[in-house]
Design a protein around this motif. Sequence first.
Motif, PDB file in Angstrom:
ATOM      1  N   GLU A 293       0.342   6.757  31.671  1.00 64.51           N
ATOM      2  CA  GLU A 293      -0.494   7.919  32.382  1.00 64.51           C
ATOM      3  C   GLU A 293      -1.420   7.246  33.447  1.00 64.51           C
ATOM      4  O   GLU A 293      -2.536   7.242  33.193  1.00 64.51           O
ATOM      5  CB  GLU A 293      -1.258   8.524  31.125  1.00 64.51           C
ATOM      6  N   LYS A 296      -4.309   9.145  35.303  1.00 60.11           N
ATOM      7  CA  LYS A 296      -5.358   9.536  34.228  1.00 60.11           C
ATOM      8  C   LYS A 296      -6.053   8.312  34.235  1.00 60.11           C
ATOM      9  O   LYS A 296      -7.426   8.274  33.887  1.00 60.11           O
ATOM     10  CB  LYS A 296      -4.938  10.245  33.063  1.00 60.11           C
ATOM     11  N   ASN A 299      -8.348   7.259  37.120  1.00 61.30           N
ATOM     12  CA  ASN A 299      -9.296   8.280  37.248  1.00 61.30           C
ATOM     13  C   ASN A 299     -10.564   8.011  36.151  1.00 61.30           C
ATOM     14  O   ASN A 299     -11.781   8.101  36.447  1.00 61.30           O
ATOM     15  CB  ASN A 299      -9.265   9.819  37.113  1.00 61.30           C
TER      16      ASN A 299
END
Length: 307
Positions: A293, A296, A299
């Motif tokens: 992922e 994600k 961030n």
Amino acid sequence: MFTTILGKQIYYELYGAEHGNTLLYLHGGPGASCLDFVNQAKALSRKIRVIILDQLGVLRSETIAEDEDYSMEYQVEMFEEMRKAFGIEKWSILGHSYGGMLAVLYVSRYPDSINKMILDCPSLLFEDSAKSVAEYLSGHIASHNSRAESELCEKLKTTDYQGGKEFVYDLLELLNCCTDMQLRNYLHGVSYEEYQKCMDTSEITDEMWTKGERHLVKLLEEPSMQKEAQMKRISMLDNFMPMLQKITLPILLLNGRFDPVSTERQIEYMKNKVQNLTQIVFMNSGHFPRIEEAEKYTNAVLEFLEN
């Protein structure tokens, strides 16, 4: 690029050199290298400076000699010397898997050198992680209909190894029995083929890959020098969770929901006992949310470091 630290040649890569806020990445394994963090380092470098490296005795860094002592403490000293050599007043660190142990040890030794710490699917009690991996592989091993493999799996799950290193070799043997490479690498959100594509191994030789074996063996050895032998050496077999209770700087815990390495026991300990802890769970990841992922993950790391 290479730099000389404590007289040793260490391979490293630097991204986002124009930024002042620095993150040091500590890979796991032991002996896994920084190869599979390159894409994430590039993504993070849009806002922060990122330094990744191969630890001593791993892949492109200098080989550990057969008669040479090596320890987690020595590796931490190398990180600190690197910080000084690069003229960095403070940096943040991100430790993945076994690298989480190194991160905790580094912060414990040099708290004034660190801004923040990120623990990415950490293993802070290796035997506990090994037993969890055996449970995770149980169904796959049973499908082989091999009595020897099933007995090995059961041994790993149920034996009290009393702090000995035998379980490490039992775990390695069990992993060698695993024929599903997605399971073998604790992946969930991506296939093994997708995981492989995230790394450029075109310049990595067979000789480089084999270095990691000695790296692990050296971490499990007793110190050879008489003076050191009289002292308690920090070992990868130790429980690193209690060290966390004394750490007050901000900590970000990143967990893959399907990761067998960072166990429920370890996670609950951290959530209940550790100060200033923030947890983020990646619901479609195993042991590599930075790949499974990726956006994600980027961030989450940037938000933590910038706030």
